[in-house]
Motif scaffolding. Structure first.
Motif, PDB file in Angstrom:
ATOM      1  N   ASP A  31       7.032  -2.085   3.431  1.00  8.78           N
ATOM      2  CA  ASP A  31       7.370  -1.540   4.744  1.00  8.78           C
ATOM      3  C   ASP A  31       6.260  -0.584   5.150  1.00  8.78           C
ATOM      4  OD1 ASP A  31       9.937  -2.773   4.918  1.00  8.78           O
ATOM      5  OD2 ASP A  31      10.726  -1.235   3.583  1.00  8.78           O
ATOM      6  N   ALA A  32       6.035  -0.466   6.444  1.00  9.48           N
ATOM      7  CA  ALA A  32       5.040   0.474   6.950  1.00  9.48           C
ATOM      8  C   ALA A  32       5.624   1.883   6.944  1.00  9.48           C
ATOM      9  CB  ALA A  32       4.627   0.077   8.365  1.00  9.48           C
ATOM     10  N   VAL A  33       4.753   2.867   6.948  1.00  6.38           N
ATOM     11  CA  VAL A  33       5.159   4.265   6.999  1.00  6.38           C
ATOM     12  C   VAL A  33       5.288   4.685   8.453  1.00  6.38           C
ATOM     13  CG1 VAL A  33       4.408   6.626   6.498  1.00  6.38           C
ATOM     14  CG2 VAL A  33       4.079   4.828   4.810  1.00  6.38           C
ATOM     15  N   ALA A  34       6.366   5.416   8.781  1.00  7.32           N
ATOM     16  CA  ALA A  34       6.555   5.925  10.136  1.00  7.32           C
ATOM     17  C   ALA A  34       5.547   7.039  10.403  1.00  7.32           C
ATOM     18  CB  ALA A  34       7.974   6.437  10.306  1.00  7.32           C
ATOM     19  N   LYS A  35       5.006   7.063  11.619  1.00  9.88           N
ATOM     20  CA  LYS A  35       4.013   8.062  12.023  1.00  9.88           C
ATOM     21  C   LYS A  35       4.506   8.847  13.213  1.00  9.88           C
ATOM     22  CE  LYS A  35       0.172   7.098   9.650  1.00  9.88           C
ATOM     23  NZ  LYS A  35      -0.722   7.995   9.058  1.00  9.88           N
ATOM     24  N   ILE A  45       1.143  -2.565   8.709  1.00  8.88           N
ATOM     25  CA  ILE A  45       0.226  -2.619   7.577  1.00  8.88           C
ATOM     26  C   ILE A  45       0.219  -4.058   7.081  1.00  8.88           C
ATOM     27  CG2 ILE A  45      -0.160  -1.881   5.202  1.00  8.88           C
ATOM     28  CD1 ILE A  45       0.994   0.826   5.956  1.00  8.88           C
ATOM     29  N   ASP A  46      -0.969  -4.610   6.916  1.00  5.33           N
ATOM     30  CA  ASP A  46      -1.126  -5.991   6.468  1.00  5.33           C
ATOM     31  C   ASP A  46      -1.562  -5.999   5.010  1.00  5.33           C
ATOM     32  OD1 ASP A  46      -1.684  -8.661   6.063  1.00  5.33           O
ATOM     33  OD2 ASP A  46      -3.333  -8.759   7.500  1.00  5.33           O
ATOM     34  N   ASP A 119      -4.615   3.010   2.850  1.00  2.82           N
ATOM     35  CA  ASP A 119      -4.424   3.096   1.411  1.00  2.82           C
ATOM     36  C   ASP A 119      -2.933   3.080   1.095  1.00  2.82           C
ATOM     37  OD1 ASP A 119      -3.402   5.826   1.319  1.00  2.82           O
ATOM     38  OD2 ASP A 119      -5.469   6.507   1.587  1.00  2.82           O
ATOM     39  N   PHE A 120      -2.611   3.008  -0.191  1.00  2.92           N
ATOM     40  CA  PHE A 120      -1.220   2.824  -0.599  1.00  2.92           C
ATOM     41  C   PHE A 120      -0.334   4.042  -0.366  1.00  2.92           C
ATOM     42  CE2 PHE A 120      -3.047  -0.902  -2.523  1.00  2.92           C
ATOM     43  CZ  PHE A 120      -2.064  -1.840  -2.329  1.00  2.92           C
ATOM     44  N   THR A 121      -0.914   5.188   0.019  1.00  2.00           N
ATOM     45  CA  THR A 121      -0.079   6.327   0.394  1.00  2.00           C
ATOM     46  C   THR A 121       0.625   6.059   1.720  1.00  2.00           C
ATOM     47  OG1 THR A 121      -1.868   7.470   1.557  1.00  2.00           O
ATOM     48  CG2 THR A 121      -1.587   7.981  -0.786  1.00  2.00           C
ATOM     49  N   GLN A 122       0.173   5.069   2.467  1.00  2.00           N
ATOM     50  CA  GLN A 122       0.742   4.744   3.768  1.00  2.00           C
ATOM     51  C   GLN A 122       1.693   3.547   3.717  1.00  2.00           C
ATOM     52  OE1 GLN A 122      -3.373   4.596   5.356  1.00  2.00           O
ATOM     53  NE2 GLN A 122      -2.544   5.884   6.987  1.00  2.00           N
ATOM     54  N   GLU A 148       2.410   3.584  -7.601  1.00  6.43           N
ATOM     55  CA  GLU A 148       1.209   4.361  -7.903  1.00  6.43           C
ATOM     56  C   GLU A 148       0.428   4.586  -6.612  1.00  6.43           C
ATOM     57  OE1 GLU A 148      -2.772   4.005 -10.585  1.00  6.43           O
ATOM     58  OE2 GLU A 148      -1.039   2.864 -11.204  1.00  6.43           O
ATOM     59  N   ALA A 149       1.071   5.323  -5.700  1.00  7.15           N
ATOM     60  CA  ALA A 149       0.436   5.584  -4.408  1.00  7.15           C
ATOM     61  C   ALA A 149      -0.806   6.425  -4.618  1.00  7.15           C
ATOM     62  CB  ALA A 149       1.412   6.300  -3.483  1.00  7.15           C
ATOM     63  N   GLY A 150      -1.817   6.097  -3.879  1.00  9.83           N
ATOM     64  CA  GLY A 150      -3.052   6.847  -4.013  1.00  9.83           C
ATOM     65  C   GLY A 150      -4.070   6.378  -3.004  1.00  9.83           C
ATOM     66  N   PRO A 151      -5.248   6.943  -3.051  1.00 12.47           N
ATOM     67  CA  PRO A 151      -6.271   6.636  -2.061  1.00 12.47           C
ATOM     68  C   PRO A 151      -7.041   5.359  -2.378  1.00 12.47           C
ATOM     69  CG  PRO A 151      -7.073   8.313  -3.539  1.00 12.47           C
ATOM     70  CD  PRO A 151      -5.654   8.012  -3.953  1.00 12.47           C
ATOM     71  N   HIS A 152      -6.326   4.314  -2.749  1.00 14.34           N
ATOM     72  CA  HIS A 152      -6.971   3.024  -2.994  1.00 14.34           C
ATOM     73  C   HIS A 152      -6.329   1.986  -2.069  1.00 14.34           C
ATOM     74  CE1 HIS A 152      -3.686   3.631  -5.877  1.00 14.34           C
ATOM     75  NE2 HIS A 152      -3.394   2.379  -5.622  1.00 14.34           N
ATOM     76  N   THR A 153      -7.064   0.932  -1.816  1.00 13.03           N
ATOM     77  CA  THR A 153      -6.614  -0.086  -0.861  1.00 13.03           C
ATOM     78  C   THR A 153      -6.248  -1.401  -1.530  1.00 13.03           C
ATOM     79  OG1 THR A 153      -8.909  -0.717  -0.488  1.00 13.03           O
ATOM     80  CG2 THR A 153      -7.940   0.881   1.064  1.00 13.03           C
ATOM     81  N   ALA A 154      -6.270  -1.424  -2.855  1.00  9.83           N
ATOM     82  CA  ALA A 154      -5.948  -2.670  -3.554  1.00  9.83           C
ATOM     83  C   ALA A 154      -5.437  -2.363  -4.958  1.00  9.83           C
ATOM     84  CB  ALA A 154      -7.191  -3.561  -3.644  1.00  9.83           C
ATOM     85  N   LEU A 155      -4.736  -3.336  -5.518  1.00 12.71           N
ATOM     86  CA  LEU A 155      -4.263  -3.257  -6.899  1.00 12.71           C
ATOM     87  C   LEU A 155      -4.492  -4.602  -7.574  1.00 12.71           C
ATOM     88  CD1 LEU A 155      -0.808  -1.460  -6.643  1.00 12.71           C
ATOM     89  CD2 LEU A 155      -2.802  -0.634  -7.866  1.00 12.71           C
ATOM     90  N   ILE A 156      -4.989  -4.552  -8.805  1.00  9.39           N
ATOM     91  CA  ILE A 156      -5.001  -5.733  -9.657  1.00  9.39           C
ATOM     92  C   ILE A 156      -3.615  -5.696 -10.296  1.00  9.39           C
ATOM     93  CG2 ILE A 156      -6.176  -6.984 -11.489  1.00  9.39           C
ATOM     94  CD1 ILE A 156      -7.954  -6.116  -9.009  1.00  9.39           C
TER      95      ILE A 156
END
Length: 192
Positions: A31-35, A45-46, A119-122, A148-156
């Motif tokens: 789900d997307a984060v509300a802003k 978010i795609d 990133d995954f925080t969003q 594991e939310a954080g300032p990354h845009t991908a996860l293996i």
């Protein structure tokens, strides 16, 4: 009952009553984060689910992602690109016909990336799950929360490896940077 996977945990892909799993799928939901201060408008978010197919030497043989929805042999099929995460349940699904995966393929690696660059925080409520789809009813085998939310845009996310006549899944959960699968090839190679 599904196993809630943690980073590095390994799961053998055999049925509880015996026998090997044949048809499974990896489902990705989010789900997307509300802003906004006063108006809680959700931002689209795609996220993209992708699978890379490797031989025993770690050579990339094929890939399945939103621009190639089917492996060359047809054993791995992507449901198509969900651009928003809108709706209930799995937003993207990758179907795996394990007995049809060519013998040369020894490892399947599943990744998730944010094509829109957030990133995954969003991202809220993001989960990747493995489901047995061979029987009359789908049975969830494992679930991996993308907590594991954080300032990354991908996860293996995970890898499936051949073990004898069957397969085993290992949850990886390694953060990476990239918007699509082609950005992640080096990061994936480190986990083969």
């Amino acid at each position: 009952m599904a196993v809630s996977l943690t980073k590095g945990q390994k799961l053998s892909l055999t049925k509880s009553g015996g026998g090997e799993l044949t048809r499974v799928f990896m489902g990705l939901g989010w789900d997307a984060v509300a802003k906004g201060l006063f108006r809680k408008k959700a931002v689209d978010i795609d996220l993209d689910a992708s699978v890379l197919l490797f031989d025993a030497r770690g050579t990339l043989l094929d890939e399945v992602w939103f621009q190639q929805l089917r492996s060359k042999d047809g054993s791995v099929v992507h449901s198509g690109d969900n651009l928003t995460g809108e709706g209930e349940g799995d937003d993207e699904v990758v179907h795996l016909d394990l007995p049809a995966v060519p013998a040369a393929v020894q490892t399947l690696v599943v990744t998730v990336s944010s094509f829109t660059g957030q990133d995954f925080t969003q991202v809220q409520n993001a989960v990747c799950r493995l489901v047995d789809a061979a029987g009359p009813q789908e049975v969830e085998l494992a679930r991996y929360a993308l907590s594991e939310a954080g300032p990354h845009t991908a996860l293996i996310m995970a890898k499936l490896t051949r073990e004898g006549s069957g397969w085993a899944m290992t949850a990886i959960g390694a953060p990476a940077k990239g918007r699509h699968i082609r950005d992640l090839r080096d990061a994936v190679a480190a986990h083969l």
